[in-house]
Design a protein around this motif. Structure first.
Motif, PDB file in Angstrom:
ATOM      1  N   ALA A 193       0.687  -1.071  -0.022  1.00 28.12           N
ATOM      2  CA  ALA A 193       0.033  -0.019   0.048  1.00 28.12           C
ATOM      3  C   ALA A 193       0.731   1.172   0.109  1.00 28.12           C
ATOM      4  O   ALA A 193       0.327   2.387  -0.250  1.00 28.12           O
ATOM      5  CB  ALA A 193      -0.998   0.079   1.305  1.00 28.12           C
ATOM      6  N   SER A 194       2.134   1.119   0.160  1.00 28.59           N
ATOM      7  CA  SER A 194       2.870   2.455   0.447  1.00 28.59           C
ATOM      8  C   SER A 194       4.389   1.842  -0.350  1.00 28.59           C
ATOM      9  O   SER A 194       5.472   1.866   0.268  1.00 28.59           O
ATOM     10  CB  SER A 194       3.310   2.878   1.849  1.00 28.59           C
ATOM     11  OG  SER A 194       4.039   3.985   1.878  1.00 28.59           O
ATOM     12  N   PRO A 195       4.425   1.792  -1.627  1.00 33.57           N
ATOM     13  CA  PRO A 195       5.534   1.275  -2.314  1.00 33.57           C
ATOM     14  C   PRO A 195       6.651   2.285  -2.455  1.00 33.57           C
ATOM     15  O   PRO A 195       7.839   1.933  -2.547  1.00 33.57           O
ATOM     16  CB  PRO A 195       5.359   1.183  -3.703  1.00 33.57           C
ATOM     17  CG  PRO A 195       3.754   1.797  -3.929  1.00 33.57           C
ATOM     18  CD  PRO A 195       3.092   1.767  -2.480  1.00 33.57           C
ATOM     19  N   LEU A 196       6.467   3.762  -2.380  1.00 34.58           N
ATOM     20  CA  LEU A 196       7.645   4.787  -2.225  1.00 34.58           C
ATOM     21  C   LEU A 196       7.831   5.054  -1.000  1.00 34.58           C
ATOM     22  O   LEU A 196       8.996   5.189  -0.614  1.00 34.58           O
ATOM     23  CB  LEU A 196       6.827   5.822  -3.120  1.00 34.58           C
ATOM     24  CG  LEU A 196       6.508   5.499  -4.600  1.00 34.58           C
ATOM     25  CD1 LEU A 196       6.127   6.754  -5.350  1.00 34.58           C
ATOM     26  CD2 LEU A 196       7.703   5.175  -5.324  1.00 34.58           C
ATOM     27  N   THR A 340      20.590  18.500  -1.024  1.00 27.13           N
ATOM     28  CA  THR A 340      19.833  17.729  -2.059  1.00 27.13           C
ATOM     29  C   THR A 340      18.586  18.438  -2.373  1.00 27.13           C
ATOM     30  O   THR A 340      18.350  18.579  -3.603  1.00 27.13           O
ATOM     31  CB  THR A 340      19.562  16.529  -1.620  1.00 27.13           C
ATOM     32  OG1 THR A 340      20.922  15.583  -1.324  1.00 27.13           O
ATOM     33  CG2 THR A 340      18.991  15.676  -2.760  1.00 27.13           C
ATOM     34  N   LEU A 341      17.882  19.198  -1.330  1.00 29.39           N
ATOM     35  CA  LEU A 341      16.789  19.935  -1.899  1.00 29.39           C
ATOM     36  C   LEU A 341      16.961  21.112  -2.545  1.00 29.39           C
ATOM     37  O   LEU A 341      16.564  21.487  -3.324  1.00 29.39           O
ATOM     38  CB  LEU A 341      16.117  20.190  -0.386  1.00 29.39           C
ATOM     39  CG  LEU A 341      14.727  21.183  -0.478  1.00 29.39           C
ATOM     40  CD1 LEU A 341      13.875  20.216  -1.450  1.00 29.39           C
ATOM     41  CD2 LEU A 341      14.098  21.675   0.821  1.00 29.39           C
ATOM     42  N   ALA A 405      13.997  -3.717  -6.746  1.00 35.87           N
ATOM     43  CA  ALA A 405      15.022  -2.946  -7.319  1.00 35.87           C
ATOM     44  C   ALA A 405      14.818  -1.874  -8.299  1.00 35.87           C
ATOM     45  O   ALA A 405      15.494  -0.927  -8.318  1.00 35.87           O
ATOM     46  CB  ALA A 405      16.050  -4.163  -7.811  1.00 35.87           C
ATOM     47  N   LEU A 406      13.817  -2.222  -9.207  1.00 34.79           N
ATOM     48  CA  LEU A 406      13.183  -1.124 -10.081  1.00 34.79           C
ATOM     49  C   LEU A 406      12.687  -0.012  -9.549  1.00 34.79           C
ATOM     50  O   LEU A 406      12.675   1.068 -10.017  1.00 34.79           O
ATOM     51  CB  LEU A 406      12.292  -1.956 -11.254  1.00 34.79           C
ATOM     52  CG  LEU A 406      12.902  -2.779 -12.132  1.00 34.79           C
ATOM     53  CD1 LEU A 406      11.603  -3.420 -12.925  1.00 34.79           C
ATOM     54  CD2 LEU A 406      13.780  -2.210 -13.049  1.00 34.79           C
ATOM     55  N   LEU A 407      12.033  -0.090  -8.290  1.00 34.59           N
ATOM     56  CA  LEU A 407      11.487   1.044  -7.675  1.00 34.59           C
ATOM     57  C   LEU A 407      12.496   1.861  -6.676  1.00 34.59           C
ATOM     58  O   LEU A 407      12.251   2.957  -6.495  1.00 34.59           O
ATOM     59  CB  LEU A 407      10.628   0.454  -6.567  1.00 34.59           C
ATOM     60  CG  LEU A 407       9.242  -0.068  -7.333  1.00 34.59           C
ATOM     61  CD1 LEU A 407       8.505  -0.660  -6.177  1.00 34.59           C
ATOM     62  CD2 LEU A 407       8.180   0.971  -7.935  1.00 34.59           C
ATOM     63  N   ALA A 412      14.290   6.766  -4.368  1.00 38.64           N
ATOM     64  CA  ALA A 412      15.574   7.798  -4.034  1.00 38.64           C
ATOM     65  C   ALA A 412      15.016   9.281  -3.955  1.00 38.64           C
ATOM     66  O   ALA A 412      15.527   9.771  -3.213  1.00 38.64           O
ATOM     67  CB  ALA A 412      16.675   7.329  -4.862  1.00 38.64           C
ATOM     68  N   ALA A 413      14.335   9.557  -5.003  1.00 40.37           N
ATOM     69  CA  ALA A 413      13.882  10.968  -4.906  1.00 40.37           C
ATOM     70  C   ALA A 413      12.695  11.158  -3.844  1.00 40.37           C
ATOM     71  O   ALA A 413      13.028  12.317  -3.418  1.00 40.37           O
ATOM     72  CB  ALA A 413      13.228  11.301  -6.293  1.00 40.37           C
ATOM     73  N   VAL A 414      11.927  10.239  -3.668  1.00 40.02           N
ATOM     74  CA  VAL A 414      11.089  10.398  -2.447  1.00 40.02           C
ATOM     75  C   VAL A 414      11.936  10.260  -1.226  1.00 40.02           C
ATOM     76  O   VAL A 414      11.354  11.130  -0.250  1.00 40.02           O
ATOM     77  CB  VAL A 414      10.049   9.177  -2.337  1.00 40.02           C
ATOM     78  CG1 VAL A 414       9.075   9.181  -1.326  1.00 40.02           C
ATOM     79  CG2 VAL A 414       9.247   9.103  -3.766  1.00 40.02           C
TER      80      VAL A 414
END
Length: 453
Positions: A193-196, A340-341, A405-407, A412-414
């Motif tokens: 439900a929270s992949p990111l 980074t921001l 791995a694809l996610l 990384a951005a999140v």
């Protein structure tokens, strides 16, 4: 001042800011690259986290498991039932720290009908700090030792949401003798439900526990405890308690687990992060991590305050060059989150600058912002970024498979956005605590356990 003059000033400010941020990003990227290269050239056993056992023949050692549990009625019952059903060890006691103003938590622990589980209800109402709760559990286990006429060999720490591997104590028994601490990997559970948001913890812990901490271990730097899935030598903790008037953990600390690992190393104690596998899976502690942005920021800001800000004050800069390097890596996190921001914002400003050049002839006559040597610096940062994302995806692939791995790249951005928000919140919390002349208070997150209502 004309519009053309303002535009020229804008270009100078943008170019200088971009140069400063690019330099900081490059230094940080080279720092991370150094860890990667060390890991790649380490011996294969060290890269895999294989540690030589130290146990001698004799009876199985006794273990005490400490679980602080403020406002954990939703998970503590299910966690304890699974823990006690899965533990295959002859001598173990579980001490659960509760508070008198948490009747739901007390009732949940009471439903676990196992004589090895002891509820320890503190005198003060909650919440206090986690370290304060652990100190109460330490006193309870000392009383249990006195009553039973025997001492525990190791003191294990867990949280109320932990999924504990059944072979954990067997691994601890093999590796604890002669060591101050043994840490098992922590592996976040996949939350569909929270992949990111929840998922970005998967990538961070895969890289940290399968690479970064192993590099620290191989270099001989202090190994920080994760606070769960970790066992401490009982004699070592007893020595600390004797120095602190019976208190093992500093009740004012927000990251007592991290500090304890560092203090044991400063006192000459050896720690080990151990990867052992059973049935194709690592012996590790699994748990759910926050699934929404606000909770993730709340949790990470507590880590940043405790490790990078208050930890700087409390621990200082002890040890040799390698140890100080690792402390620097721990303490650069708030700065790099904000840098980074800033890099993201600069990318947007560069896009705006490009649009201005296309739409306004006066802007097109000005020098290109990202020109000259800065172009080469930006290319270096781009290559370092590609390498960093590839490494992260590789460690996620090894533990969680190709889908996760694809996610890893979008996560990384999140994660960067979460870390930046957490850094700003941590700085506010720490500044407010300094103005008030007190230590920051513990700000716990809501926990989940698989199958719990």
């Amino acid at each position: 001042m004309t519009a053309a003059d303002l535009l020229a000033v804008w270009h100078v400010v943008l170019a200088e800011t971009l140069l400063l941020v690019a330099m900081i990003v490059a230094i940080n990227g080279l720092d991370d690259l150094a860890i990667d290269l060390i890991w790649l050239f380490m011996p294969a056993a060290a890269r895999a986290g294989r540690v030589k056992p130290t146990a001698q023949a004799g009876p199985p050692p006794a273990f005490a498991i400490l679980i602080p549990a403020w406002d954990e009625s939703a998970v503590i019952g299910a966690m304890l039932r699974r823990l006690m059903a899965g533990l295959d060890w002859p001598e173990v006691r579980v001490f659960v720290g509760l508070y008198p103003n948490d009747p739901a938590g007390i009732a949940a622990v009471a439903t676990v009908a196992d004589v090895r589980v002891q509820a320890v209800i503190g005198a003060a109402p909650g919440p206090t700090t986690k370290a304060d709760c652990l100190n109460g559990l330490w006193q309870a286990l000392c009383a249990d030792e006195a009553a039973r006429g025997r001492r525990f060999a190791g003191i294990v720490l867990h949280d109320a949401e932990d999924v504990v591997h059944g072979a954990e104590l067997a691994v601890f028994a093999r590796h604890l003798p002669g060591r101050a601490m043994v840490q098992l990997p922590v592996i976040p559970l996949v939350d569909e439900a929270s992949p990111l948001i929840s998922g970005h913890y998967i990538d961070e812990f895969a890289e940290s526990h399968a690479k970064d901490l192993l590099v620290r271990q191989w270099l001989g730097a202090g190994l920080p405890s994760a606070g769960v899935g970790v066992v401490f030598c009982r004699e070592r903790l007893g020595g600390i308690a004797a120095q602190r008037g019976g208190q093992v953990f500093d009740a004012d600390s927000l990251t007592e687990d991290y500090e304890l690992g560092q203090r044991l190393h400063a006192d000459g104690g050896r720690g080990a992060l151990v990867w052992e596998w059973r049935g194709g899976a690592p012996v590790a502690t699994a748990e759910h991590f926050p699934a929404d942005f606000r909770s993730a920021v709340k949790q990470k800001s507590r880590w940043l305050v405790g490790i990078a800000l208050a930890g700087w004050d409390r621990l200082g800069w002890q040890g040799g060059a390698v140890q100080r390097w690792m402390l620097l890596r721990d303490r650069k996190a708030p700065l790099m989150a904000l840098v980074t921001l800033a890099a993201y914002l600069l990318a947007l400003l560069l896009a705006l600058d490009t649009a201005l050049r296309m739409a306004w002839p006066a802007a097109a006559r000005l020098p290109v912002v990202a020109g000259g040597p800065l172009v080469w610096l930006l290319w270096i940062n781009w290559l370092l970024l590609v390498w960093r994302l590839a490494m992260r995806a590789w460690f996620t692939l090894r533990l969680h498979g190709p889908v996760e791995a694809l996610l890893a790249t979008p996560r990384a951005a999140v994660g960067n956005l979460i870390n930046a928000a957490a850094a700003m919140r941590a700085i506010r919390i720490y500044a407010a605590a300094l103005r008030a002349g007190r230590q920051p208070r513990w700000d716990k997150t809501v926990h989940r356990f698989p199958g719990a209502a």
